[in-house]
Design a protein around this motif. Structure first.
Motif, PDB file in Angstrom:
ATOM      1  N   UNK A   1     -87.259 -23.508  -0.605  1.00 13.64           N
ATOM      2  CA  UNK A   1     -86.529 -22.956   0.541  1.00 13.64           C
ATOM      3  C   UNK A   1     -86.139 -21.514   0.197  1.00 13.64           C
ATOM      4  N   UNK A   2     -87.002 -20.585   0.568  1.00 13.66           N
ATOM      5  CA  UNK A   2     -86.793 -19.198   0.150  1.00 13.66           C
ATOM      6  C   UNK A   2     -85.512 -18.604   0.716  1.00 13.66           C
ATOM      7  N   UNK A   3     -85.089 -19.079   1.878  1.00 11.24           N
ATOM      8  CA  UNK A   3     -83.857 -18.547   2.464  1.00 11.24           C
ATOM      9  C   UNK A   3     -82.661 -18.829   1.557  1.00 11.24           C
ATOM     10  N   UNK A   4     -82.711 -19.936   0.798  1.00 12.34           N
ATOM     11  CA  UNK A   4     -81.629 -20.221  -0.142  1.00 12.34           C
ATOM     12  C   UNK A   4     -81.648 -19.248  -1.319  1.00 12.34           C
ATOM     13  N   UNK A   5     -82.829 -18.820  -1.726  1.00 16.24           N
ATOM     14  CA  UNK A   5     -82.922 -17.806  -2.780  1.00 16.24           C
ATOM     15  C   UNK A   5     -82.284 -16.507  -2.303  1.00 16.24           C
ATOM     16  N   UNK A   6     -82.592 -16.131  -1.061  1.00 12.59           N
ATOM     17  CA  UNK A   6     -82.013 -14.914  -0.489  1.00 12.59           C
ATOM     18  C   UNK A   6     -80.506 -15.042  -0.348  1.00 12.59           C
ATOM     19  N   UNK A   7     -80.056 -16.196   0.174  1.00  9.78           N
ATOM     20  CA  UNK A   7     -78.617 -16.396   0.371  1.00  9.78           C
ATOM     21  C   UNK A   7     -77.870 -16.457  -0.956  1.00  9.78           C
ATOM     22  N   UNK A   8     -78.446 -17.170  -1.936  1.00 13.19           N
ATOM     23  CA  UNK A   8     -77.768 -17.318  -3.219  1.00 13.19           C
ATOM     24  C   UNK A   8     -77.748 -16.029  -4.012  1.00 13.19           C
ATOM     25  N   UNK A   9     -78.947 -15.531  -4.333  1.00 13.28           N
ATOM     26  CA  UNK A   9     -79.035 -14.318  -5.155  1.00 13.28           C
ATOM     27  C   UNK A   9     -78.529 -13.102  -4.391  1.00 13.28           C
ATOM     28  N   UNK A  10     -78.869 -13.012  -3.089  1.00 16.36           N
ATOM     29  CA  UNK A  10     -78.523 -11.827  -2.319  1.00 16.36           C
ATOM     30  C   UNK A  10     -77.093 -11.814  -1.824  1.00 16.36           C
ATOM     31  N   UNK A  11     -76.721 -12.793  -1.004  1.00 15.06           N
ATOM     32  CA  UNK A  11     -75.395 -12.776  -0.386  1.00 15.06           C
ATOM     33  C   UNK A  11     -74.287 -13.112  -1.376  1.00 15.06           C
TER      34      UNK A  11
END
Length: 454
Positions: A106-116
């Motif tokens: 789930x790439x959106x979780x990578x963005x949300x976790x690492x990014x946000x």
């Protein structure tokens, strides 16, 4: 334990114990500069484009600037230990969420976790020790900010080879990436806790620079008046510096975010192509240049002046980009040396800007002004990677290979640096009408909602 009152240094406390506390935070969160190591395995395992694989990094840099700008008041009110603890919690939690995202594809979780989430930890952690170090080292503001920010530039020097080793051990599929994120998140949590426990602030009433080993403090704002953060936003000097910082960061971060795949692309068709391990070493070298530039150029600025040093960053940086564009594809040493010089200017720009702001606006609310200025970093965090990745992706779609994927973006960066150079020339002393009345600096101590944001 996290209360500001519990972090006041006891009598005889050496100010030289504070830099290691700052470094423990900045060396950890500086991992963000090693993100390019994760780009190839993410692209291969999830079928992402170069632009898409840069998204966690871009979101993290945006959140860094926003959390630094809007969370600075809480940082000052609650103190550096509280800020470092919040940074550690967010940064490490971001890794754990990203690990879940990679493990479940789930790439959106990578963005949300690492990014946000992780990006919020970046911003709070970045600003948490800087004002404390400036208070301990008022006699050398450039050196102090350089010490504080040096670790952030050097974080990838550790993270790049470490990430490569973990990916080699666990595999470069989604499961291996998830395990790598998990191990790094837990390890950084332990390391950052050391800084949380070690940090101290000068005793109240002891004056800036109090503590064993401190040099006599110079009178505050000897060469300038005091300007509030709210007033600074209405001055042309602030916005000129905003453009200067944005230009310098855009030029550096464009290379840094794409460093590993860039050098591999440059020499993919040569007789000696660059391996993934060597590319990770290149990222580490750039991290070293980034780190050393922060302490070197900020110290030089104490002697040569901030404006002159920024002339060097922006003018010589444009020349380095021109050399890469014209000859970098035929010579690995030229590419490596020019990229390292650009990254040293990139790091030096961050380390010099707090002292530049102090010279213009005084010490009254310089931290809050600095926090707002870091929105330029958020903007550059989008622009730099977007310019390089979008042009490279378009080049690949058109059948281009090698240095041709990046030549256009290098000339764009030259134009960006020229714009920054021009903005720096417009910087002049702040008009006295913007200065605060006498006694304003004393009121800052009892007005945390207007206090420093560093």
């Amino acid at each position: 334990m996290l209360a500001r009152s519990r972090t006041v240094a006891p009598p005889g406390w050496s100010r030289w114990l504070v830099p290691p506390a700052a470094l423990s935070i900045h060396l950890a969160i500086g991992q963000v500069y090693a993100w390019s190591v994760f780009k190839p395995p993410l692209e291969a395992s999830l079928g992402l484009s170069g632009t898409a694989s840069a998204l966690p990094f871009q979101v993290a840099i945006v959140m860094l600037g926003l959390s630094a700008a809007f969370g600075g008041t809480l940082v000052e009110r609650n103190g550096p230990r509280w800020a470092m603890a919040v940074s550690a919690l967010c940064f490490c939690a971001g890794f754990l969420v990203a690990a879940c995202g990679a493990g479940t594809r789930q790439y959106w979780l990578v963005v949300a976790g690492y990014g946000l989430i992780g990006g919020t930890g970046l911003g709070i952690g970045y600003i948490s020790p800087v004002s404390t170090l400036i208070k301990w080292f008022p006699d050398r503001p450039g050196l102090a900010s350089g010490i504080a920010i040096m670790g952030f530039g050097g974080g990838a020097l550790i993270a790049s080879p470490w990430s490569t080793a973990l990916l080699s051990a666990f595999g470069e599929d989604t499961a291996g990436i998830a395990k790598t994120f998990l191990v790094m998140g837990l390890a950084y949590g332990v390391f950052m806790t050391l800084g949380v426990l070690l940090i101290r602030v000068p005793p109240d009433g002891a004056g800036e620079g109090a503590g064993a080993g401190a040099a006599p403090a110079r009178p505050a704002a000897a060469a300038t008046g005091e300007v509030s953060a709210r007033t600074a936003l209405r001055t042309p000097q602030f916005w000129c510096l905003w453009v200067v910082l944005c230009a310098n960061v855009t030029a550096g971060i464009g290379i840094l975010e794409k460093a590993a795949p860039m050098i591999m692309d440059f020499f993919a068709e040569s007789s000696s192509p660059v391996t993934a391990t060597a590319a990770a070493g290149f990222v580490g070298l750039l991290s070293l240049a980034n780190m050393l530039g922060r302490i070197l150029w900020s110290s030089v600025s104490d002697v040569a002046g901030r404006k002159n040093v920024y002339r060097l960053y922006l003018g010589a940086g444009a020349l380095m980009y021109l050399l890469i564009a014209l000859t970098g594809g035929s010579s690995k040493p030229v590419l490596i040396v020019c990229a390292a010089v650009i990254l040293s200017f990139y790091g030096g720009g961050f380390a010099t800007v707090p002292a530049y702001l102090k010279d213009l606006f005084g010490t009254y609310q310089v931290g809050a002004i600095h926090g707002r200025l870091l929105t330029a970093w958020s903007t550059a965090g989008i622009l730099g990677p977007l310019i390089v990745n979008a042009i490279a992706d378009a080049g690949k779609s058109a059948g281009h290979t090698g240095p041709g994927l990046y030549t256009t973006s290098f000339f764009v960066m030259i134009g960006v640096l020229a714009l920054g150079f021009a903005a720096n020339e417009f910087v002049r002393p702040v008009h006295p009408r913007h200065h605060e009345p006498a006694g304003a600096e004393g009121r800052a101590a009892v007005a945390p909602d207007e206090g420093v944001a560093l």
